[in-house]
Design a protein around this motif. Structure first.
Motif, mmCIF file in Angstrom:
data_model
loop_
_atom_site.group_PDB
_atom_site.id
_atom_site.type_symbol
_atom_site.label_atom_id
_atom_site.label_comp_id
_atom_site.label_asym_id
_atom_site.label_seq_id
_atom_site.Cartn_x
_atom_site.Cartn_y
_atom_site.Cartn_z
ATOM 1 N N ARG A 16 29.575 73.049 140.484
ATOM 2 C CA ARG A 16 28.657 72.124 139.812
ATOM 3 C C ARG A 16 29.283 71.662 138.504
ATOM 4 O O ARG A 16 30.226 72.285 138.003
ATOM 5 N N PRO A 17 28.741 70.585 137.926
ATOM 6 C CA PRO A 17 29.217 70.159 136.605
ATOM 7 C C PRO A 17 28.903 71.214 135.549
ATOM 8 O O PRO A 17 27.896 71.926 135.638
ATOM 9 N N VAL A 18 29.770 71.305 134.563
ATOM 10 C CA VAL A 18 29.554 72.246 133.472
ATOM 11 C C VAL A 18 28.290 71.861 132.713
ATOM 12 O O VAL A 18 27.933 70.683 132.611
ATOM 13 N N GLU A 19 27.599 72.862 132.201
ATOM 14 C CA GLU A 19 26.410 72.665 131.380
ATOM 15 C C GLU A 19 26.667 73.267 130.006
ATOM 16 O O GLU A 19 27.522 74.145 129.850
ATOM 17 N N ALA A 20 25.917 72.815 129.025
ATOM 18 C CA ALA A 20 26.117 73.310 127.659
ATOM 19 C C ALA A 20 26.011 74.835 127.591
ATOM 20 O O ALA A 20 26.774 75.482 126.872
ATOM 21 N N ALA A 21 25.114 75.416 128.353
ATOM 22 C CA ALA A 21 24.944 76.873 128.335
ATOM 23 C C ALA A 21 26.165 77.609 128.881
ATOM 24 O O ALA A 21 26.334 78.805 128.652
ATOM 25 N N ASP A 22 27.036 76.903 129.607
ATOM 26 C CA ASP A 22 28.242 77.505 130.189
ATOM 27 C C ASP A 22 29.388 77.630 129.189
ATOM 28 O O ASP A 22 30.395 78.279 129.494
ATOM 29 N N PHE A 55 29.544 66.519 126.286
ATOM 30 C CA PHE A 55 28.134 66.202 126.454
ATOM 31 C C PHE A 55 27.750 64.955 125.664
ATOM 32 O O PHE A 55 26.935 64.989 124.746
ATOM 33 N N ARG A 62 35.938 65.295 132.554
ATOM 34 C CA ARG A 62 34.852 65.876 133.353
ATOM 35 C C ARG A 62 35.271 67.289 133.746
ATOM 36 O O ARG A 62 36.429 67.520 134.088
ATOM 37 N N ASP A 70 25.887 83.944 139.196
ATOM 38 C CA ASP A 70 25.523 83.447 137.861
ATOM 39 C C ASP A 70 26.635 83.559 136.820
ATOM 40 O O ASP A 70 26.385 83.415 135.628
ATOM 41 N N TYR A 75 37.229 76.902 136.961
ATOM 42 C CA TYR A 75 36.876 75.567 136.480
ATOM 43 C C TYR A 75 37.988 74.587 136.843
ATOM 44 O O TYR A 75 39.133 74.970 137.107
#
Length: 165
Positions: A16-22, A55, A62, A70, A75
């Motif tokens: 999945r795309p990276v998220e800020a929490a990652d 972000f 990307r 989890d 990456y």
């Protein structure tokens, strides 16, 4: 008879795309990757810099992450670049890294496939990258994926060296 463990791992890994929490886990993966490739340390404020870079409405790069239970286990980062010879954009795979315990079990194929799909959707008709000459495992992986080698020497020139002004 037991199922093939590679199939179990592949099914357990999601892309999945990276998220800020990652970001904390992503930065640790990037640091591992730099050590693995015998490169210099990433910048100390990498997490803050990546947050400002990734972000935004039109990110320059990307990043896709491989997730198992989890936790980030790998990456890939890529961007669109320009080809003067083709007068077209191509996708440049800057990094593809998996933790050692995840390699050889299908997660790399999933990551590579996700990058290919995103790059096609962005209008690229080619994906280019490089890997260190000593990284035999990666070279075998890329050959199995159907990639062709392009012999070139890679150079870097630090532009922050005050003696060069």
């Amino acid at each position: 008879m037991l199922a093939d463990p590679r199939i179990r791992l592949t099914r357990a890994v999601s892309i999945r795309p990276v998220e800020a929490a990652d970001l904390p886990q992503l930065v640790e993966l990037i640091r591992e990757h730099a050590r693995y490739e015998r490169a210099g340390d990433p910048r100390p404020d990498l997490q803050t810099a990546l947050a400002a870079w990734l972000f935004v409405p039109r990110p320059r790069v990307r990043v896709l992450v491989a997730v198992k239970d989890d936790a980030l286990v790998g990456y890939a980062s890529w961007s669109l670049e320009a080809s003067t010879w083709q007068a077209a954009e191509y996708a440049h795979l800057d990094c593809l890294y998996l933790r050692e315990t995840t390699r050889g079990r299908g997660a790399g194929r999933l990551l590579m496939g996700a990058v290919e799909a995103e790059a096609r959707a962005a209008g690229a008709d080619e994906l280019q990258w490089q890997t260190p000459e000593w990284n035999d495992g990666a070279i075998r992986f890329y050959r199995r994926a159907g990639a062709r080698e392009a012999a070139k020497a890679r150079f870097t020139l630090p532009l922050t060296d005050p003696s060069r002004t």
